[in-house]
Structures are given as structure tokens and as C-alpha cells.
Design a protein around this motif. Sequence first.
Motif, PDB file in Angstrom:
ATOM      1  N   ASP A  93     -66.048 105.107 -41.284  1.00 21.45           N
ATOM      2  CA  ASP A  93     -65.108 106.051 -40.645  1.00 21.45           C
ATOM      3  C   ASP A  93     -64.937 107.334 -41.445  1.00 21.45           C
ATOM      4  OD1 ASP A  93     -64.724 104.196 -38.622  1.00 21.45           O
ATOM      5  OD2 ASP A  93     -62.981 103.299 -39.580  1.00 21.45           O
ATOM      6  N   PRO A 140     -64.647 107.955 -26.304  1.00 27.39           N
ATOM      7  CA  PRO A 140     -64.039 106.626 -26.408  1.00 27.39           C
ATOM      8  C   PRO A 140     -62.728 106.563 -25.633  1.00 27.39           C
ATOM      9  CG  PRO A 140     -63.852 107.817 -28.484  1.00 27.39           C
ATOM     10  CD  PRO A 140     -64.752 108.621 -27.613  1.00 27.39           C
ATOM     11  N   TRP A 182     -59.741 105.575 -26.240  1.00 24.60           N
ATOM     12  CA  TRP A 182     -58.484 106.014 -26.848  1.00 24.60           C
ATOM     13  C   TRP A 182     -58.248 107.515 -26.646  1.00 24.60           C
ATOM     14  CZ3 TRP A 182     -58.517 109.866 -30.428  1.00 24.60           C
ATOM     15  CH2 TRP A 182     -59.693 110.068 -31.165  1.00 24.60           C
ATOM     16  N   PRO A 224     -64.793 111.668 -32.697  1.00 23.15           N
ATOM     17  CA  PRO A 224     -64.281 110.527 -31.921  1.00 23.15           C
ATOM     18  C   PRO A 224     -64.870 109.193 -32.355  1.00 23.15           C
ATOM     19  CG  PRO A 224     -65.846 111.777 -30.615  1.00 23.15           C
ATOM     20  CD  PRO A 224     -65.616 112.560 -31.863  1.00 23.15           C
ATOM     21  N   LYS A 234     -62.651 108.483 -35.891  1.00 25.14           N
ATOM     22  CA  LYS A 234     -61.197 108.443 -35.738  1.00 25.14           C
ATOM     23  C   LYS A 234     -60.804 107.521 -34.587  1.00 25.14           C
ATOM     24  CE  LYS A 234     -60.342 111.581 -38.908  1.00 25.14           C
ATOM     25  NZ  LYS A 234     -59.593 111.270 -40.137  1.00 25.14           N
ATOM     26  N   ASP A 235     -59.519 107.136 -34.576  1.00 21.96           N
ATOM     27  CA  ASP A 235     -59.025 106.304 -33.470  1.00 21.96           C
ATOM     28  C   ASP A 235     -57.713 106.841 -32.893  1.00 21.96           C
ATOM     29  OD1 ASP A 235     -57.167 105.722 -35.407  1.00 21.96           O
ATOM     30  OD2 ASP A 235     -57.635 103.584 -35.537  1.00 21.96           O
ATOM     31  N   SER A 239     -54.884 107.227 -34.444  1.00 21.46           N
ATOM     32  CA  SER A 239     -53.668 106.641 -35.032  1.00 21.46           C
ATOM     33  C   SER A 239     -52.858 107.648 -35.855  1.00 21.46           C
ATOM     34  CB  SER A 239     -54.034 105.435 -35.902  1.00 21.46           C
ATOM     35  OG  SER A 239     -54.943 105.804 -36.921  1.00 21.46           O
TER      36      SER A 239
END
Length: 422
Positions: free
Chosen positions: A24, A142, A144, A318, A321-322, A324
Motif C-alpha cells: 500500500d 474500486p 469504496w 485507488p 488507499k481505501d 479510511s
Amino acid sequence: MSPKPKQTARSAALNLLNQVLGEDRLMSELLGQGVLQGLDPADRARAQRLATDTMRGLERADRLLQKHLRKNPPLYVRNVLRLATVELCQGGDAHGVVNEAVNLTAANKRTQAMKGMVNAVLRKIAERGPETWANLRAPRLPKWLRDPLVMAYGGDVVGAFEAAHFAGAPLDLTAKGDPEAVAQATGGEVLPTGSVRLQDPGQVSALPGFEAGDWWVQDAAAAIPARVLNAQPGEAVLDMCAAPGGKTMQLAAAGAEVTAIDLSPARMERVAENLARTGLKAELITGDALDHTGQYDAILLDAPCSATGTIRRHPDLPLAKDGSEFGALMDLQAQMIDHALTLLKPGGRLVFCTCSLLPDEGECQVEDALERHPGLKVDRERFDLPGIDPEWITEEGGLRLRPDYWADKGGMDGFYIACLTA
């Protein structure tokens, strides 16, 4: 002890993929730490391009590969296959691509037993992959990130974003002086807003005018906030989150007395280097903008954000990262707007902007700021500029830029811009 294999563009690209997809890490961080320094400039550029192309086409590569894999191999091998698949489907030489993919698999003790499988799969990809590749959809964001964007813009618009992301980005330059002269020297095109666009630039530092400091690299959308601020000669202007310095140079080139502040020492070194190359001057401060004091005629706040508007240039975002951390960024943006307003002289102006596609980091921030600060106004007239489509102006009075705008010219970064006056 056998010597370590020589690093190549493909092995370096594989290393980038492994760290982005396995750890990540953002590619900008890795490049800033010098992971490609062992390569000559041409191979460095090629490694970066191979890794970037692979991340853009990851969904397509995985769809092609799943037809030939009974189960997912370890990430290292998957990335070898992905890298080779994208290169093959973009017209790479089958012999060279497959041969190096096999060698990269064999060079890792944990995966060397899989080299036969890699060879067999990639030979099938080389045979039919390019034909199938062209018929696959543009890779999707993604879930999210896609879900909130669909909620904000609708599925068709987000599909256009994804097409723009997959197409990648040309190189945009901001001229210190005459854009037409820079375009003529570099073989570029002057865009409606005044930036110079090059579709196939090659090595940036080898372009005419680089050493002379006639221009700097800056996406066309990123150049608009400083044009909206319209700094005047002699005005005291604060660039609140200055690195890497494109907007600082725009403000300095306009003749303003510029103070530029940023939290990162390494990024501020880059600002200093860019100013030195272009012969422009600004006072540089490394520190927290929330602690800064003073009074200014105008402030440009390019606030820390999700950077979701830059995915056409940074497809790793993307993937690494997620989402959050986005809530904390939005809280910080509100704090920075509030603090910036305390630094404005009476009658001063604040341009707030983020390189984000999320309304929570743009339209909603300005709506909330208007509620928190009675008497605060949005100056829509600041958008009466060459190349700005009035339809881009939003309900609350900001400017929404999107990657699917100017699709026939190569798109632009996603940005939100608003000019606030107390």
C-alpha cells in the motif's frame, strides 16, 4: 555467492508494483525515496511508464489471466504476469517480454518453480491477448471510491471518469511568459485556459526551455486556481500548502510578494529548486500552516485532500488507499479554511481548492464554511476567464473540474475551486 542480477526497467517496474499492491505504498513516495536511481534516465522513465500502464490496466490484465490460471499464484508472480500481459497487449515484443518475465520468476527462490507456468500462460496471452484486450471495458474504480462518486455524479459520468483515467494524461506546462512561444518551442498546443499541452513529450528535462526556466510542469486544471486568485504586482499573497510549487511560481510570475508555506521539508526543497530554475522569488517557510500568522491581500489554499482528481496521472492511488483517512482530511480542510480567513486583510480574497472529485472535499466544504462565517461570500465573477465554461460553475458558486472535460484533448485533473471574500 552469485552476483545480484542487474536491475532493468522491467525489474524496477515489478518492484514498484510489488510495493504499491503488496505494501500500500504510493508511487510518488517510492520515487521520492529514489527507488529508480540505479537506472539511467531512459530506463527510469520506462520503468515508471510500465508500472503506471500496468496499474491503469490491472482489471483488464486480471480478466485475461484468469482464463489461464487455475488459482491465483503469489503476488510476486501475479505482478510478473500482469506486467507482461499489459506490455504484450500494448504491442510489446513477445520474445523479449516473455523471456524476461520467465527470468524474473526464476530469479526469486520462492517462485522459480513457477517459471514454466509463467512461460506457458504468457505465450497464450501473446497469441490472443491483444485482440481481446481492445474489447474489454475501461477498468473500474474500486467500490469504496466508485460508490460515492456514482451517488454524486451518476453512473454514466463516473464511467466517463474511468475512461479518462484509463486513457492516461498528456503533459501540461505553465509558461513563465508567453504560452505561444513555449508551445512553438516544445511542439505543444495552447489550451483554452492558457496551459501548454504536449501529447508525447519524451524526457521532460530535455525539452526546450527547461534549463532556462521558461516553464514548469503543471496540469491544466491545477493552473486554474492561481488564475482565479489573479494576484497583482506588489500584493502580499500567501500560498498556504505550497509544494511542489507550481502555484507559487504562478503567483511570483504575476509580480506578487509571495509567502509559501508547507509542512514537508523535502517537498519545500523541491519548491526552492523550482524557483531557482525559473528565476522566481518567494519567501519559503517550512511549517504548519495552521500556526502561521500575518495579514495578506490574497491567499491560495490548495488544501490536503484525497487527490482523487489526479487518478489519470496517478493510477496507484485507488490501489494503495481505501478511503479510511479521508474523514480526517475533510476535518483538516475545514480548519484550514477557518484559519485562512483570519489571515486575510479587510477586503481580501481566499481561493480554496482541492484536487478531489468528492463533493465532501469541495462543494460541501464551501457550503459549510458559508454557514460557519456569516458575511462570507462566494465570488462567482472570478471565473470569467478564458476557457472556463459557465456550466462548470456549481450551485453554491464554486468551479467543478472533471477528468472527462476536454476528453478530445486529453482531459484534465478533477478539481474544485472557490473564491471566498469576507
